[in-house]
Design an enzyme around this catalytic site. Structure first.
Site, mmCIF file in Angstrom:
data_model
loop_
_atom_site.group_PDB
_atom_site.id
_atom_site.type_symbol
_atom_site.label_atom_id
_atom_site.label_comp_id
_atom_site.label_asym_id
_atom_site.label_seq_id
_atom_site.Cartn_x
_atom_site.Cartn_y
_atom_site.Cartn_z
ATOM 1 N N ASP A 1 0.881 -1.165 0.000
ATOM 2 C CA ASP A 1 0.000 0.000 0.000
ATOM 3 C C ASP A 1 0.924 1.222 0.000
ATOM 4 O O ASP A 1 1.527 1.555 1.016
ATOM 5 C CB ASP A 1 -0.879 -0.030 1.266
ATOM 6 C CG ASP A 1 -1.672 1.260 1.462
ATOM 7 O OD1 ASP A 1 -1.606 2.148 0.592
ATOM 8 O OD2 ASP A 1 -2.365 1.367 2.490
ATOM 9 N N LYS B 1 2.931 11.552 -3.671
ATOM 10 C CA LYS B 1 1.978 10.703 -4.396
ATOM 11 C C LYS B 1 0.962 11.574 -5.151
ATOM 12 O O LYS B 1 0.449 11.177 -6.185
ATOM 13 C CB LYS B 1 1.255 9.784 -3.408
ATOM 14 C CG LYS B 1 0.220 8.877 -4.039
ATOM 15 C CD LYS B 1 -0.288 7.867 -3.050
ATOM 16 C CE LYS B 1 -1.489 7.107 -3.577
ATOM 17 N NZ LYS B 1 -1.972 6.122 -2.605
HETATM 18 P P1 ADP Z 1 -2.613 7.324 2.984
HETATM 19 O O1 ADP Z 1 -3.049 5.943 2.655
HETATM 20 O O2 ADP Z 1 -3.077 8.336 2.020
HETATM 21 O O3 ADP Z 1 -1.174 7.422 3.270
HETATM 22 P P2 ADP Z 1 -3.657 6.906 5.635
HETATM 23 O O4 ADP Z 1 -4.731 5.935 5.440
HETATM 24 O O5 ADP Z 1 -2.400 6.468 6.273
HETATM 25 O O6 ADP Z 1 -3.354 7.707 4.302
HETATM 26 O O7 ADP Z 1 -4.268 8.133 6.456
HETATM 27 C C1 ADP Z 1 -3.493 9.226 6.746
HETATM 28 C C2 ADP Z 1 -4.383 10.371 7.132
HETATM 29 O O8 ADP Z 1 -5.195 9.980 8.227
HETATM 30 C C3 ADP Z 1 -3.564 11.574 7.574
HETATM 31 O O9 ADP Z 1 -4.081 12.741 6.986
HETATM 32 C C4 ADP Z 1 -3.768 11.564 9.087
HETATM 33 O O10 ADP Z 1 -3.745 12.868 9.621
HETATM 34 C C5 ADP Z 1 -5.147 10.972 9.215
HETATM 35 N N1 ADP Z 1 -5.370 10.360 10.532
HETATM 36 C C6 ADP Z 1 -4.732 9.302 11.076
HETATM 37 N N2 ADP Z 1 -5.176 9.065 12.322
HETATM 38 C C7 ADP Z 1 -6.127 9.988 12.574
HETATM 39 C C8 ADP Z 1 -6.973 10.277 13.692
HETATM 40 N N3 ADP Z 1 -6.914 9.576 14.817
HETATM 41 N N4 ADP Z 1 -7.840 11.309 13.585
HETATM 42 C C9 ADP Z 1 -7.890 12.048 12.465
HETATM 43 N N5 ADP Z 1 -7.125 11.835 11.379
HETATM 44 C C10 ADP Z 1 -6.250 10.820 11.423
HETATM 45 MG MG MG Z 2 -4.333 4.660 1.865
#
Ligand code: ADP
Ligand code: MG
Length: 577
Positions: free
Chosen positions: A8, A70
């Site tokens: 991922d 990305k």
């Molecule tokens: P990606 O797959 O695009 O890398 P993720 O699924 O890892 O993204 O999600 C990352 C996003 O989720 C970030 O913007 C982060 O700030 C947000 N995020 C993660 N945990 C929390 C939380 N507890 N509350 C609000 N937002 C969150």
């Molecule tokens: Mg993702």
């Protein structure tokens, strides 16, 4: 058992998994966590670090780091990291390389093949760039699959005998995807997908950053250029605040100084859930459009959806969950960790490709997320006007799909036709996205109306191949993305050489590096006396790291950790927490 790993490759975090007898398992990184920040940094020594250490470095030396690249995959945007410029796919390949190193360490053997996920709404250029990134990382990319589809696979893997209509809502750091699917007897049929590739959790963070800067009469874009250190630190503060608001009603944000450090009595901003909801109002409005569209394309009403699944870290936000509850009239399911489920699904997909017995009864079909077609001319009152769009593959057709249409020449003895390919649903091509073009130059002389055959083939990776030919002429074929934004062999060789010339910081020392960069960040948040103490410990630690003496490093690490503890500074071992 195969070693095709599932990756991922996220905007903010990346992670990988592999399929074992009992199912998919996540692969830990060098910090013992699963989430590797998709951040690339260059140390003072010129060595490249990826992940947590780079994320720490981003606060104190934003100019030597890159993140959120990305979002620019598939574009020609160049990204500066210290003295070097990179293409987004090169930075992604560095992230992939680091994941592969973790996987090799975990599996104890070489890893050469992978399934990589992309947002369902990624278009051709973005998918192609992802594939190139994989190849540059030395991987044979067996399949590019859609993130929500991967998430659904995990769900399908665990609930194979149910018959249900599902809607997967995936709000990650930078992208938003909605997918409607049906599960029955182990078959997972994707019915529709929609989304936005410029909407994610990071935008919600930016709203808070902007609001704080607004108080200071500053605009985010300008502040970012003029006060990069202050904005970098403020962003960390706001990101933490946003996350805290998931569990708490009110949070306080400290305003850093111009130099990016937090003064002893910093100005504070209070943000409560209501304020946050107000700040994110316009973003939330954009959430509904793709959901409406995906349901309409699947001919379902919100009430007909049995389960709503949440994927992506940003779906933890109460504003999002409240919205989903009111939209579908039921709370969403978050059975699997929203950060991890996509990688697990990618590993299941890898097992499907390898015909693993454990997934023998699982079948999946996916769809093409966009309408794809060509430019045509239309005749109005004897006048031909070009610039109109003619769809060949309609959005949400099940893939793989291949379809041929016949078009006709518009002038007598026309020798040549330029087949221009577009993606979108607008009537005119100017309102759609140009994907590339293909020339047919060998049309036999004749009157108006000579047939030109155009075939569109959309494969399981979501890549489009276009073929065109005239009667008796030869077939012209192109995988469009190669034509437009892909790289030719020379460019690939060049990119490989450039990447090989980079010195990658050794994986076995990454943990030390992360700790050191964390201390450096903390120096900007503590008072003068504390600073002296931590600074001294950090000097000792840096010196030990430079000596490469293992025992010395361990000793210095202990000193640093003790100082942190004495100062009451909490250190998170990895980014999963
Ligand atoms: P990606 O797959 O695009 O890398 P993720 O699924 O890892 O993204 O999600 C990352 C996003 O989720 C970030 O913007 C982060 O700030 C947000 N995020 C993660 N945990 C929390 C939380 N507890 N509350 C609000 N937002 C969150
Ligand atoms: Mg993702």
């Amino acid at each position: 058992m195969s070693n095709v790993i599932g990756i991922d490759l996220g905007t903010t975090h990346s992670l990988c998994a592999v399929f074992r007898e009992s199912g998919p398992v996540l692969i830990p990184n060098s910090h013992g966590g699963y989430l590797t920040p998709s951040v690339v940094g260059m140390l003072e020594s010129g060595e490249i670090v990826v992940g947590s250490a780079a994320k720490e470095l981003r606060v104190t030396h934003p100019e030597r780091t890159a993140s959120c690249f990305k979002r620019y995959m598939g574009s020609d945007r160049k990204i500066q990291v210290g003295p070097k410029t990179f293409q987004p796919y090169e930075l992604s390949s560095l992230v992939l390389k680091s994941l592969v190193a973790d996987a090799e360490n975990f599996l104890g053997e070489e890893v050469t093949e992978a399934v990589i996920t992309v947002p369902a709404y990624f278009h051709d250029h973005q998918r192609q760039a992802t594939k190139i990134a994989g190849e540059l990382a030395g991987l044979r990319v067996r399949r590019i699959i859609n993130e929500p589809t991967a998430a659904a696979l995990v769900y399908g893997f665990h609930a194979r005998d149910q018959e249900r209509q599902l809607c997967v809502i995936d709000l990650g750091g930078g992208t938003f995807d909605v997918t409607v699917m049906e599960v029955f007897e182990g078959t997972l049929e994707i019915r529709s997908t929609a989304g936005e590739s410029m909407l994610g959790g990071e935008d919600f963070t930016d709203r808070i950053v902007s609001a704080v800067l607004h108080h200071e009469k500053l605009q985010l874009e300008i502040a970012e250029l003029k006060q990069p250190l202050r904005v970098a630190r403020l962003r960390v503060e706001c990101e933490q605040a946003k996350r805290k608001l998931t569990a708490e009603e009110v949070v306080r944000i400290r305003l850093p100084d111009l130099d990016g450090s937090i003064p002893e009595n910093p100005k504070e901003f209070r943000v409560d859930r209501q304020t946050f909801a107000r700040l994110s109002e316009t973003l939330m409005k954009r959430i509904s459009t793709p959901i409406d569209r995906a349901l309409r394309d699947a001919s379902l009403s919100p009430g007909e959806i049995d389960d709503v699944l949440l994927v992506g870290g940003a779906t933890r936000m109460p504003v999002l969950q409240d919205y989903v509850r009111s939209y579908f009239g039921k709370p969403a399911i978050m059975e699997h960790n929203p950060d991890e489920v996509v990688a697990l699904g990618a590993a299941i997909q890898a097992a499907l490709i390898e015909n693993d017995a454990a997934v023998n009864d699982l079948v999946m079909t996916d769809v093409c997320p966009f309408t794809l077609g060509v430019e045509i001319a239309k005749e109005f009152g004897g006048q031909t006007t070009a610039g109109y769009f003619y769809p060949i593959l309609h959005r949400n057709s099940t893939i793989p799909i291949s379809r041929e249409e016949v078009f006709y020449t518009v002038s007598p003895n026309q020798k040549q036709v330029e087949v221009r390919v577009y993606q979108g649903d607008a009537r005119k091509i100017v309102d759609n996205i140009a994907l590339g073009s293909l020339s047919v130059k060998d049309i036999a002389p004749g009157p108006v109306g000579q047939p030109i055959h155009i075939r569109f083939t959309y494969d399981l990776n979501g890549l489009l191949e276009v073929e065109a030919y005239s009667a008796g002429g030869k077939k012209h074929r192109t995988v469009l993305t190669n034509h437009v934004h892909g790289l030719n062999e020379d460019q690939i060789r060049d990119a490989v050489e450039r990447l090989q010339a980079l010195k990658i910081y050794p994986r076995e020392n990454l943990e030390y590096q992360k700790l050191a960069r964390f201390c450096e960040r903390m120096l900007g948040e503590i008072n003068r006396d504390e600073r002296k103490q931590l600074d001294r410990a950090l000097d000792y630690f840096e010196e030990a790291m430079a000596s490469c003496d293992k025992e010395e490093c361990e000793r210095a690490e202990r000193v640093v950790r003790t100082v942190l503890e004495e100062l009451g500074i909490e250190y998170f071992e990895n980014d999963d927490e």
